[in-house]
Write a protein that holds these residues in place. Structure first.
Motif, mmCIF file in Angstrom:
data_model
loop_
_atom_site.group_PDB
_atom_site.id
_atom_site.type_symbol
_atom_site.label_atom_id
_atom_site.label_comp_id
_atom_site.label_asym_id
_atom_site.label_seq_id
_atom_site.Cartn_x
_atom_site.Cartn_y
_atom_site.Cartn_z
ATOM 1 N N TYR A 61 0.841 -1.201 0.000
ATOM 2 C CA TYR A 61 0.000 0.000 0.000
ATOM 3 C C TYR A 61 0.877 1.252 0.000
ATOM 4 O O TYR A 61 0.642 2.196 -0.774
ATOM 5 C CB TYR A 61 -0.926 0.008 1.213
ATOM 6 N N LEU A 62 1.874 1.274 0.874
ATOM 7 C CA LEU A 62 2.724 2.466 0.982
ATOM 8 C C LEU A 62 3.438 2.751 -0.334
ATOM 9 O O LEU A 62 3.540 3.907 -0.758
ATOM 10 C CB LEU A 62 3.740 2.289 2.107
ATOM 11 N N ALA A 63 3.925 1.700 -0.989
ATOM 12 C CA ALA A 63 4.661 1.899 -2.236
ATOM 13 C C ALA A 63 3.725 2.210 -3.402
ATOM 14 O O ALA A 63 3.980 3.131 -4.182
ATOM 15 C CB ALA A 63 5.497 0.659 -2.547
ATOM 16 N N ALA A 64 2.638 1.450 -3.515
ATOM 17 C CA ALA A 64 1.794 1.544 -4.705
ATOM 18 C C ALA A 64 0.763 2.665 -4.618
ATOM 19 O O ALA A 64 0.442 3.303 -5.625
ATOM 20 C CB ALA A 64 1.085 0.213 -4.949
ATOM 21 N N GLU A 65 0.229 2.911 -3.420
ATOM 22 C CA GLU A 65 -0.861 3.881 -3.298
ATOM 23 C C GLU A 65 -0.432 5.181 -2.623
ATOM 24 O O GLU A 65 -0.916 6.258 -2.982
ATOM 25 C CB GLU A 65 -2.045 3.255 -2.551
ATOM 26 N N SER A 90 9.470 -4.146 -6.006
ATOM 27 C CA SER A 90 8.638 -4.738 -7.060
ATOM 28 C C SER A 90 7.651 -3.714 -7.602
ATOM 29 O O SER A 90 7.202 -3.807 -8.744
ATOM 30 C CB SER A 90 7.889 -5.964 -6.522
ATOM 31 N N VAL A 91 7.302 -2.713 -6.773
ATOM 32 C CA VAL A 91 6.428 -1.614 -7.196
ATOM 33 C C VAL A 91 7.262 -0.492 -7.810
ATOM 34 O O VAL A 91 6.934 0.034 -8.875
ATOM 35 C CB VAL A 91 5.620 -1.074 -5.991
ATOM 36 N N ALA A 92 8.331 -0.121 -7.108
ATOM 37 C CA ALA A 92 9.192 0.989 -7.536
ATOM 38 C C ALA A 92 10.638 0.568 -7.312
ATOM 39 O O ALA A 92 11.120 0.591 -6.173
ATOM 40 C CB ALA A 92 8.866 2.249 -6.733
ATOM 41 N N PRO A 93 11.350 0.149 -8.353
ATOM 42 C CA PRO A 93 12.708 -0.384 -8.187
ATOM 43 C C PRO A 93 13.674 0.577 -7.508
ATOM 44 O O PRO A 93 14.676 0.141 -6.943
ATOM 45 C CB PRO A 93 13.149 -0.689 -9.627
ATOM 46 N N PRO A 178 11.834 13.257 13.026
ATOM 47 C CA PRO A 178 12.574 13.890 11.931
ATOM 48 C C PRO A 178 12.002 13.602 10.549
ATOM 49 O O PRO A 178 12.481 14.176 9.561
ATOM 50 C CB PRO A 178 13.976 13.287 12.068
ATOM 51 N N LEU A 179 11.011 12.747 10.469
ATOM 52 C CA LEU A 179 10.462 12.373 9.167
ATOM 53 C C LEU A 179 9.492 13.456 8.700
ATOM 54 O O LEU A 179 8.698 13.977 9.487
ATOM 55 C CB LEU A 179 9.762 11.018 9.237
ATOM 56 N N PRO A 180 9.527 13.815 7.433
ATOM 57 C CA PRO A 180 8.726 14.945 6.962
ATOM 58 C C PRO A 180 7.236 14.615 6.857
ATOM 59 O O PRO A 180 6.831 13.453 6.900
ATOM 60 C CB PRO A 180 9.321 15.229 5.582
ATOM 61 N N ALA A 181 6.430 15.677 6.711
ATOM 62 C CA ALA A 181 5.002 15.497 6.452
ATOM 63 C C ALA A 181 4.820 14.614 5.228
ATOM 64 O O ALA A 181 5.601 14.673 4.273
ATOM 65 C CB ALA A 181 4.342 16.854 6.227
ATOM 66 N N GLY A 182 3.789 13.779 5.273
ATOM 67 C CA GLY A 182 3.560 12.827 4.193
ATOM 68 C C GLY A 182 4.184 11.474 4.466
ATOM 69 O O GLY A 182 3.911 10.505 3.752
ATOM 70 N N SER A 183 5.053 11.417 5.498
ATOM 71 C CA SER A 183 5.577 10.118 5.925
ATOM 72 C C SER A 183 4.444 9.295 6.532
ATOM 73 O O SER A 183 3.404 9.828 6.924
ATOM 74 C CB SER A 183 6.702 10.310 6.946
ATOM 75 N N HIS A 184 4.641 7.989 6.586
ATOM 76 C CA HIS A 184 3.619 7.087 7.113
ATOM 77 C C HIS A 184 4.206 6.178 8.184
ATOM 78 O O HIS A 184 5.392 5.843 8.128
ATOM 79 C CB HIS A 184 3.045 6.208 5.996
ATOM 80 N N LEU A 185 3.360 5.790 9.121
ATOM 81 C CA LEU A 185 3.701 4.806 10.143
ATOM 82 C C LEU A 185 2.839 3.568 9.926
ATOM 83 O O LEU A 185 1.606 3.666 9.874
ATOM 84 C CB LEU A 185 3.432 5.383 11.538
ATOM 85 N N ALA A 186 3.472 2.414 9.778
ATOM 86 C CA ALA A 186 2.761 1.135 9.705
ATOM 87 C C ALA A 186 3.193 0.303 10.900
ATOM 88 O O ALA A 186 4.390 0.089 11.112
ATOM 89 C CB ALA A 186 3.083 0.407 8.401
ATOM 90 N N LEU A 230 -5.154 8.315 10.333
ATOM 91 C CA LEU A 230 -5.263 6.887 10.064
ATOM 92 C C LEU A 230 -5.803 6.632 8.667
ATOM 93 O O LEU A 230 -6.735 7.292 8.207
ATOM 94 C CB LEU A 230 -6.177 6.216 11.093
ATOM 95 N N VAL A 231 -5.209 5.671 7.993
ATOM 96 C CA VAL A 231 -5.698 5.198 6.698
ATOM 97 C C VAL A 231 -6.813 4.197 6.961
ATOM 98 O O VAL A 231 -6.734 3.395 7.896
ATOM 99 C CB VAL A 231 -4.536 4.535 5.917
ATOM 100 N N GLU A 232 -7.858 4.236 6.153
ATOM 101 C CA GLU A 232 -8.935 3.258 6.315
ATOM 102 C C GLU A 232 -8.389 1.842 6.191
ATOM 103 O O GLU A 232 -7.501 1.610 5.372
ATOM 104 C CB GLU A 232 -10.015 3.491 5.238
ATOM 105 N N PRO A 233 -8.852 0.892 6.986
ATOM 106 C CA PRO A 233 -9.974 0.932 7.932
ATOM 107 C C PRO A 233 -9.594 1.290 9.365
ATOM 108 O O PRO A 233 -10.311 0.935 10.295
ATOM 109 C CB PRO A 233 -10.473 -0.511 7.866
#
Length: 267
Positions: A61-65, A90-93, A178-186, A230-233
């Motif tokens: 999800y993080l790579a593709a979407e 595999s999504v973004a070499p 230190p991670l910029p806006a738009g970063s994600h936590l999984a 939070l990303v759905e769901p």
């Protein structure tokens, strides 16, 4: 690297996990521990595979979407294909991944990880997540990741080994800082809310081997995502987070002791 730093006589959480999901990189102490835990909760392998599948879906999800092209993975564990860099590349070499763990065996086995897609980069930091500065100040972190671009921070199946005095929420916030806006936590976060007796017995087996656990409620899991979108769901059991229909086994809610979620850092 020499393997003389590896304690083969004492069970280790990463190697127990490797044994239970069918890996090859463990020792008799890990097998004994894993067998004891599965006797206490026969669904444990189902639970662990579901957690692994969640990680795969979250990274995809993080790579593709979400368009994430660089990842910081905390508590990597024994390399089991597909690894994060394999999924992302595999999504973004061109994807770049920094792995972090403090087990010498993980470091030894991860040497082979360093060759991903030629366009991308993988690096490894030997550090304890309880010391976020050791991660954030390391040359591998600074040289591999561009903090002008969003980063995917993955913290999978590890915070249940952080007790209250370790301040797991504070550690994750420090890594996000230190991670910029738009970063994600999984994250996936251990819980005893769905099979309290069985999971409690497994936790006692871990504690008896020097690995005490702190299992968390849904509300406590939510504290890791305060201030994030939070990303759905949202925060759900890992098998319910964006299932893709590829799983072959029927998973009951009572067989899963892990919450999972992905969230975006706003700004």
């Amino acid at each position: 690297m020499s393997t003389d730093r590896i304690d083969t006589e004492t069970a280790h959480s990463a190697r127990i996990y490797d044994y239970i999901i069918g890996g090859m990189d463990h020792y008799p102490a890990d097998q004994e521990a894993g067998d004891a835990m599965v006797r206490e909760w026969p669904a444990l392998p189902v639970h662990m595979r579901a957690n692994r599948d969640f990680m795969n879906r979250a990274v995809r999800y993080l790579a593709a979407e979400a368009g994430i092209r660089q990842f910081l993975d905390i508590g990597t564990g024994i390399p089991t294909s597909p690894n994060i860099h394999e999924i992302a590349q595999s999504v973004a070499p061109e994807s770049r991944v920094v792995y972090v763990d403090n087990d010498p065996l993980v470091l030894t086995l991860s040497q082979g990880l360093m060759s991903g897609a030629p366009e991308g980069t993988t690096a490894y930091i030997e550090a304890d997540m309880r010391d976020p500065a050791a991660v954030l100040d390391s040359p591998a972190f600074r040289e591999t990741l561009d903090l002008g671009e969003p980063v995917g921070l993955t913290v999978i199946a590890i915070v249940h080994f952080l007790l209250d005095e370790h301040d797991a929420v504070g550690i994750v916030r420090r890594l996000l800082e230190p991670l910029p806006a738009g970063s994600h936590l999984a994250m996936s976060i251990g819980t005893a809310e769905f099979a309290p007796d069985e999971v409690g017995r497994v936790a006692r087996e871990y504690a008896a081997r020097g690995m005490p656990m702190r299992l968390r409620t849904l509300a406590e899991a939510g504290e890791f995502f305060t201030g994030l979108d939070l990303v759905e769901p949202g925060i759900v059991q890992v098998h319910k987070w964006r299932p893709d229909g590829t799983g072959t086994e029927v998973v009951r809610d009572a067989d899963i002791a892990m919450y999972g979620a992905v969230a975006r850092k706003p700004g």
